[in-house]
Structure formats: C-alpha cells, structure tokens
Motif scaffolding. Structure first.
Motif, PDB file in Angstrom:
ATOM      1  N   PRO A 168       0.878  -1.221  -0.075  1.00  0.00           N
ATOM      2  CA  PRO A 168      -0.052  -0.005   0.062  1.00  0.00           C
ATOM      3  C   PRO A 168       0.790   1.268   0.074  1.00  0.00           C
ATOM      4  O   PRO A 168       1.778   1.381   0.683  1.00  0.00           O
ATOM      5  CB  PRO A 168      -0.877  -0.096   1.242  1.00  0.00           C
ATOM      6  N   ILE A 187      -3.693   1.441  -3.548  1.00  0.00           N
ATOM      7  CA  ILE A 187      -4.231   0.207  -2.813  1.00  0.00           C
ATOM      8  C   ILE A 187      -3.274  -0.757  -3.048  1.00  0.00           C
ATOM      9  O   ILE A 187      -2.789  -1.211  -4.038  1.00  0.00           O
ATOM     10  CB  ILE A 187      -5.467   0.133  -3.079  1.00  0.00           C
ATOM     11  N   ALA A 220      -5.534  -1.492   1.846  1.00  0.00           N
ATOM     12  CA  ALA A 220      -5.593  -0.069   1.465  1.00  0.00           C
ATOM     13  C   ALA A 220      -4.806   0.757   2.402  1.00  0.00           C
ATOM     14  O   ALA A 220      -4.679   0.510   3.549  1.00  0.00           O
ATOM     15  CB  ALA A 220      -7.121   0.564   1.764  1.00  0.00           C
ATOM     16  N   PRO A 221      -3.932   1.737   2.090  1.00  0.00           N
ATOM     17  CA  PRO A 221      -3.123   2.706   2.967  1.00  0.00           C
ATOM     18  C   PRO A 221      -4.129   3.368   3.862  1.00  0.00           C
ATOM     19  O   PRO A 221      -5.108   3.466   3.750  1.00  0.00           O
ATOM     20  CB  PRO A 221      -2.389   3.577   1.845  1.00  0.00           C
ATOM     21  N   LEU A 224      -5.257   7.341   1.612  1.00  0.00           N
ATOM     22  CA  LEU A 224      -5.253   6.823   0.319  1.00  0.00           C
ATOM     23  C   LEU A 224      -5.397   8.376  -0.651  1.00  0.00           C
ATOM     24  O   LEU A 224      -5.043   8.394  -1.511  1.00  0.00           O
ATOM     25  CB  LEU A 224      -6.494   6.024  -0.179  1.00  0.00           C
TER      26      LEU A 224
END
Length: 632
Positions: A168, A187, A220-221, A224
């Motif tokens: 991510p 992502i 996901a970070p 995002l």
C-alpha cells in the motif's frame, strides 16, 4: 402254527426310472461343465499371469495383456498432463499459463500401473472373478495417480506471491513556499496463496484444465487520498489573513494583515491516526500564531466599565448617562482555533476572539440595589481668575469622574481614574508646579479637581488613604466656599507619581457627580449613597511658623523682546497649617486614630523674566549671612 406266504416280485416305476436317468445325465453334464470351467479359468489365469487383465484402461490407454513394464512405457508416452500448460492465471487483463509440473505435480506411473495390474487380484476368488469379468465385459478405467511435492508447491506459490505483491502506498502532501503538492496513494494487494493452492490442487486431482482468476487480498493505505486537504492548504495560502475587531472603537487598532508568504511559513501538515484510519490535518502552527497574537493582547485589553449614572433629586432614581461596557481579554487560543476553522473554508477575514467580562454594575441596576438613595456630601471650590487653558483642563478632568461609582470598601484612586492627560485627550498647557518652579505644563488646573474631590471626601467623613499638598499655598484653594476658607485643604496630583486616594468604608455604593460652573467660577463635587449616620466636625486652619516670601527674582529671557517684563512665578509666604477632623456616629468617634492634617508650605518667590536690554530692572538687596566672617 402260522404258515408263511411266499412274496410277490415288485417291478420298478417307469417314471421314477426316467427321472433317475435324467438327473444322472445332468449331474454328468454339470461335472463336465465345471471341469471345463475350472480348466478354462486355470488356462485364463495362466495366460494372464504377470499381465494386466483384459478391459483395463488408464487415461484412455488399453493396458489389456500388458506386463507392468509395458504398461508403464505406454502410459509414460500417453499421459503428459503435468507438462502441459493446464492453467491460465488471470490478473485483470494480464494472463500467464503454468504447468502442473511448475508447482511440483508429477505422474506416478508406477502407482497407476500397479492400480491397473491389481484389478481382479484382491485375493478374494469370487470378487476377483467378478472384477475380471466386469473388466472384460464393460471395461475398467484407472485414473492416473499424481503426486504433489508440497515444499515445491509452497516455494512456487510464494515466489508468485512475492512477484505480484504490491505494498500500500500512502498519499503525500507537502508545501513548497505557497505551492501545495499532493501525491495520491495506492491500494496494495497480497496474493491469497492458500486459496490458490487449494484451487489448483482441486483441478489437479480431477486432471482438469482451468482458467483461474488470481485471488488477492487488498490492503488500503491509512491515507489513500489527500486531495481535499491539498485544496484546503491551497485555499489557506490563496489570500492574506486579515484579523479584525468586531465593533471596533477608537484605539482598537487593526486590521492586521498576514500575507500568504508568511502564512506559508506557519503552515503545518500533520498526519493524524485514529484507530485503523488516518488523515492529514492542515492548520497554521499554533505557536507561531500565538507569537503574532500575543503582542496584541495587552493593547486590546479592556476593563469592564460600570454604567454611569446621575441621581435625580426629584424622582430619587438613577438615570443612565453612559451604558456599561463589557470587559474583554484577547483569547489567543480561541482566536487560533477560529483562524484554523475559517481559512480552509476560504474565509480570510477573521474576527479576533475575546473573553468577555460583565461589569459589576450594568445599566439595569437601581439605586435601591446599590444603596444609592440620597446626597451624602457636596463641596465646591472656586477657580475665579483662571485662564482659558486652566478652565479647559478643569472641565475636561472633572468630566472624567462624572457618574463614576465606588464599590463598598474599595479604595478610589484619582490617578487611576483620570486616565490619559495629554493634548490628544483634550487637555491644554497651563501653569503647574514642577521642579521647584511654576511652569507651563499639560494639565495645569487638574489639581483644582483633585482638591474639590478631597474636600467632598474630607467633609463626608471618608478615610483618606493618600493625600499630598502643593509645595506652596495656592490662592484658588484658600477662597471662602462656605464650608472652608484658608489654607490646608488642598490635594496635589501629578500622575502617576503623586496621587489622591480615599476609601469608601460604607456598605453602600458611592456615586460621584461633578459640575463645572464657568460663570460662577466654581467646581462642585457631589457624593450620593446612603448615610450611615456619621457626622463630621472640622476645626482650623491653625497657621503657624509663617515664613515671608523671598524678594522677587528677575531673569533674562532671550526669547522676550527688549522692554518686556513677564511674571512667571508668584510669591507666597511659607507656613505650617493644621486642620483637624472628628467623625462621629451616634455620639461615638469613629476615626480615633486619624491624626490632624498637617501641611508645611514652602515660602515661594515671585519670578519675573525680561527681554535682553530691558532697563529699570530692580536689583535685589543682598540678604546678610549671619555666619559670614567679617573681613578685616
């Protein structure tokens, strides 16, 4: 004696004889059939000894009559599934093909041949004959046996996972000067190795080909997208920040403007994590803003101001002449919060935030609530003969005190309440006593006001906290006013060093009113409160130790024209003056510790100035020195 009869001969039944002959024939036939069958079976077994029974197939290959090694050879050439590109792995629009052999799948030819050879050879005679017959009659299909090298499969799939892994990527946000730069996040994904393993192995067991969509777990970070925060930062830096005072009045200053270039140095982009999520916060640095705001705090501070009233002697009610004013103090933290809330929304003009303090006495207070019900003291002094500038100063200074309230028990300071004495605040230059001389200075005549207040305090019976006399006797303060005539009851002020203070030692508020009567040449000071029954008796003045004024002094002044003589100081005899006050209530003295008011006035010399070359200037007679030594 019995006789024995001879027996008759018996003949067999023809039907029975026929049946016996039939059964014998059938038994013989069965025996022969059985013998033939056994012989055939023995011959069949002998023929397929070491060979696969007829009808046995593997992967479509007929293995009938083959020895195991022959079958192995036949199957090895025919079964190529592990080496074939059996699987298509899809990753979106991208695909790749792989072979079962790539992840450790091999063909167990020996096991498969053994399974084919063991058809009809279980050791159970009847079951084996049945199996052999069914193989011959309908056929027997043997599935290819494959083995999977688990360690090789794990290594292959882990390598594939590493190749396809995408970490991510968090969004980034920064400012370079007034330019804001935002980089979007991405992502990440992780191949579901175990899910793919089970899917592949399932198809392998069925010896099937397949197209497989690769299974991924998306990661996901925490941040995002930073586009909204980037837009907020750009908005903050798009215009100057303008700080204002709502409903500003004279003296508030402002507005204050901070340009975008300076705002850029204050911009702070902070990553804030909350549990499993995070976000960027875009603000101006609180410490840097505080450094800008703190210097404004003191100039903008306002003390709460009580309403100002006058007492209507007819209705005996208070009338508001100046509304009360809330006090305020700059709320630095609140202003910082307001700035950081307004700027991202494009609001660049931000009112300063203040903490408000209500005054003790608002406009709605009544005389009954304050204990202001009657006149308790009134005194006036005369300023007849004052010049225009002195009159202006008396009127300006007296107006500062009109309608003021003194709380119960409070010490009132003349200097603290008169405020600024300057040309800008309405005062003029007039004669003042300074440095042993009477000179022109801003605010000359203010002592007429402080002296009038002193008289109202003195004759009202209130305690004196601080009182300073003039250096010499001033004629304005010795004129007969009905309640007083002569020296000893003057009060000099020179803000902020020399003050006049008294205490309101009653449980009631004290209202002060001042009235300037230019035609009569008088200044009146009134106190309204509630009488506590005190009575005041004043005796004096007792004037002693009079010292005559010195002979006039003449000084040349280069700024005066020739022939001009101007008096700049006025003579006054020196003296010691004593005034005594006794304050009683119900016949009991309530100021027993108050000392008589003693004042020492210096003898004061008249001074004249003349222009250069002026004739007829008197020569003062030398004063003999009693300590001088005679010259022989």
């Amino acid at each position: 004696m019995q006789a024995t009869l001879p027996s008759r001969p018996q003949h067999p039944n023809p039907l029975a004889l026929q049946l016996m002959r039939w059964f014998s024939t059938m038994a013989l036939v069965a025996a022969i059939f059985l013998a033939l069958t056994v012989a055939a079976a023995a011959l069949f077994q002998l023929n397929y000894q070491g060979r696969i029974y007829p009808g046995v197939r593997a992967w479509g290959v007929d293995l009938s009559g083959m020895k195991p090694e022959e079958a192995a050879l036949a199957l090895t050439g025919a079964f190529t599934y592990p080496q074939n590109e059996a699987f298509i792995l899809a990753d979106g629009a991208s695909t790749r093909t792989i072979r079962p052999a790539d992840f450790g799948v091999t063909f167990d030819v020996g096991g498969t041949v053994a399974a084919a050879y063991n058809v009809g050879r279980s050791g159970n005679l009847l079951a084996d004959w049945q199996a052999q017959f069914e193989a011959w009659h309908t056929g027997a299909q043997i599935a290819p046996i494959m083995t999977i090298d688990e360690s090789r499969a794990t290594a292959y799939l882990n390598s594939l996972a590493q190749e396809m892994y995408k970490p991510p990527l968090e969004a980034a946000l920064r400012a370079e000067g007034v330019n804001v730069i935002a980089e979007p996040g991405a992502i990440g994904r992780q191949l579901q190795v175990e899910t793919l393993r089970q899917t592949l192995f399932g198809y392998v067991r069925k010896v099937e080909k397949a197209a497989i969509q690769l299974p991924f777990t998306e990661n996901a970070p925490l941040v995002l997208d930073a586009s909204a925060q980037a837009e907020a930062a750009r908005t903050i830096l798009s215009q100057p920040l303008v700080l204002t005072v709502t409903n500003s009045t004279t003296g508030d200053g402002g507005p204050w403007s901070i340009p975008p270039e300076q705002l850029a140095t204050m911009l702070r982009i902070t990553r804030v994590q909350e549990g499993n999520s995070a976000r960027f916060e875009v603000t101006l640095d609180a410490n840097t803003l505080a450094a800008v705001l703190t210097p404004l705090a003191e100039p903008l501070r306002r003390q709460p101001q009580n309403a100002r009233f006058i007492f209507n002697d007819e209705t005996r009610l208070l009338e508001v002449i100046q509304p009360s004013i809330y006090g305020r103090e700059l709320d630095v933290e609140g202003t910082i919060n307001a700035i950081n809330a307004a700027l991202p929304k494009g609001e660049h003009t931000v009112p300063l935030v203040f903490r408000l303090q209500a005054p003790p006495v608002p406009d709605t207070m009544t005389g009954a609530e304050l204990g202001i019900t009657e006149l308790v003291s009134a005194q006036y002094t005369s300023f007849k003969g004052s010049g225009v500038e002195r009159l202006q100063n008396i009127q300006t200074a007296a107006a500062r005190f009109h309608g003021l309230l003194v709380p119960p028990g409070a010490v009132f300071s003349f200097a603290e309440n008169i405020g600024d004495i300057s040309l800008d605040s309405g005062f003029a230059e007039a004669l003042i006593i300074y440095g042993g001389r009477t000179i022109r200075g801003i605010g000359g005549g203010v002592c007429q006001v402080s002296t009038t207040l002193f008289r109202a305090v003195w004759f009202g019976g209130y305690p004196i906290v601080e009182r300073n006399s003039h250096a010499y006797r001033v004629g304005y303060y010795e004129q007969n006013t009905g309640s007083w005539s002569g020296p000893g009851l003057d009060a000099a002020v020179f803000t902020p060093l020399v003050d006049f203070k008294f205490q309101n030692d009653t449980p009631y508020w004290l209202l002060m009113e001042t009235y300037f009567y230019p035609n009569a040449g008088q200044l009146e000071w009134k106190f309204y409160s509630t009488s506590d029954g005190r009575q005041v008796q004043v005796s004096g003045p007792v004037v002693e130790n009079i010292i005559p004024a010195p002979e006039p002094k003449y000084e040349e002044n280069a700024e005066l024209p020739t022939g001009t003589i101007k008096q700049v100081d006025f003579q006054a005899d020196g003296a010691d003056v004593t005034v005594t006050r006794i304050v009683t209530r119900d016949g009991v003295r309530i100021n027993p510790n108050e000392q008589p008011l003693r004042t020492r006035y210096q003898p004061w010399q008249a001074i004249y100035q003349y222009g250069p070359g002026t004739e007829g200037i008197p020569t003062p007679t030398p004063t003999p020195d009693p300590n001088a030594t005679p010259v022989p």
